[in-house]
Write an enzyme that holds these catalytic residues in place. Sequence first.
Site, PDB file in Angstrom:
ATOM      1  N   SER A   1      -2.579  41.237  54.614  1.00 42.57           N
ATOM      2  CA  SER A   1      -3.105  41.909  55.797  1.00 42.57           C
ATOM      3  C   SER A   1      -4.445  42.530  55.456  1.00 42.57           C
ATOM      4  CB  SER A   1      -2.141  42.994  56.285  1.00 42.57           C
ATOM      5  OG  SER A   1      -2.748  43.753  57.315  1.00 42.57           O
TER       6      SER A   1
ATOM      7  N   GLN B   1      -5.451  45.090  56.739  1.00 41.67           N
ATOM      8  CA  GLN B   1      -5.280  46.544  56.857  1.00 41.67           C
ATOM      9  C   GLN B   1      -5.327  47.240  55.502  1.00 41.67           C
ATOM     10  OE1 GLN B   1      -1.599  46.702  59.048  1.00 41.67           O
ATOM     11  NE2 GLN B   1      -2.612  46.518  61.040  1.00 41.67           N
TER      12      GLN B   1
ATOM     13  N   SER C   1      -7.682  37.620  58.888  1.00 44.85           N
ATOM     14  CA  SER C   1      -8.210  38.477  59.956  1.00 44.85           C
ATOM     15  C   SER C   1      -9.502  39.168  59.523  1.00 44.85           C
ATOM     16  CB  SER C   1      -7.166  39.512  60.377  1.00 44.85           C
ATOM     17  OG  SER C   1      -6.001  38.892  60.850  1.00 44.85           O
TER      18      SER C   1
ATOM     19  N   ASP D   1      -2.628  38.339  66.888  1.00 44.10           N
ATOM     20  CA  ASP D   1      -2.175  39.143  68.021  1.00 44.10           C
ATOM     21  C   ASP D   1      -2.230  38.411  69.349  1.00 44.10           C
ATOM     22  OD1 ASP D   1      -1.544  41.279  66.449  1.00 44.10           O
ATOM     23  OD2 ASP D   1      -3.427  42.346  66.761  1.00 44.10           O
TER      24      ASP D   1
END
Length: 417
Positions: free
Chosen positions: A164, A166, A192, A295
């Site tokens: 991820s 993040q 991403s 998403d």
Amino acid sequence: MTHLTLIPEKIKGTVTVPPSKSMAHRAVICASLAKGRSMITNIQLSDDMIATIAGMRSFGAVISYNDRTLTIEGVGNGSVQEKRIVDCNESGSTLRFLIPLATLFKGKTHFIGQGQLGKRPLEPYQELFDAQSLHYQLAATQNLQLSVEGPLTPGIYEMRGDISSQFITGMLLTLPLLAGDSILKITTPIESKGYIDLTLSVLRSFGIVIEQAEDGQEFRIKGQQVYIASDYTVEGDYSQAAFWLSAHALGNDLLVKGLDTASLQGDRAIVSILDTLNNCSTESECVIDGAQIPDIIPVVALVAALSKGTTKIIHLERLRIKESDRLVATQKELAALGANIAIVDDSLLIKGVSELAGGQEVWSHKDHRMAMMLAIASTVCKKPIHIKDTVCVKKSYPNFWETFEKLGGKIHEWNMG
């Protein structure tokens, strides 16, 4: 409204999309770390945003909300209570952004969470804390229970980028405040990547400068930087706009407003994807790479299901570790409505059909993006559909159902008894 029956009905009108949750998370954190007062405008208090605001308050920021605006008195790098509890609810962004930030403050921080949050991967931080012999204790409980304590020290960090983005954002938010310079090396391709671009953009707005290598895999970060209090307006959210843009592509008459056509948001790809699907023929074989846009895959799959030809959406491994197993959920619920859709390895293979029958009970899997996709699907079904667990939209879009009804969507509360 936990369980809803949706009657097939075209929707029409003008939609102003909500603010970008991704950018709002980052702006709130940056403003909270600054010394001085910042005003963050165009804020929607979704469950995820409430979690991040509460987390930054636990670090000492003073935050008030009025008329879609947050006024934030930042904590800088000051002192706070030596024991803190941060309730992340179900927000992966809150958890992964704040874990390294917690090490900037003296004492232990205890993170708690609900739903699937405790099952979502945290290994990159476990490895990082172990390497520096820092306190990192993750309880083997159903709901998240994690305790951490710092401080991180400046230096060379290596981190995977294929779990991820993040984790990378969490480090980019934290490392500029350390006492010395650091280098963050990403050892695998970044998933991403667009979210990293958003992080760097918001950091610049608050005075933090980070040098990124040309190949995008290394970040050179000066230490002893200072977040500068700033006023910031959050732009419209392409992740949420994707549902309304897709609805329009499926024959609903919608004008979608509030988007920046030059946005750095990765989910801006929905515009080109819809254009591609619209131009497919019965002989078309369209391939969409979903690695950077997890998403919006459920609603992309919906449009593909009603597009001509065959569509293959590839590189969907990360859908399995979202709020639900979004890969399985998307295939199962669209198939129930009449789509010709199958999982092949970590891809979706979709053969377009002329219509969706509906007339079925489907489930959101307690995943906000699944619930919203199913709402849009109802507008193109022949028969009503019954959706279980619809309140999950509060995670990112609390007034979604209200907006859907204002546009002409037909909703009835459904008593499962």
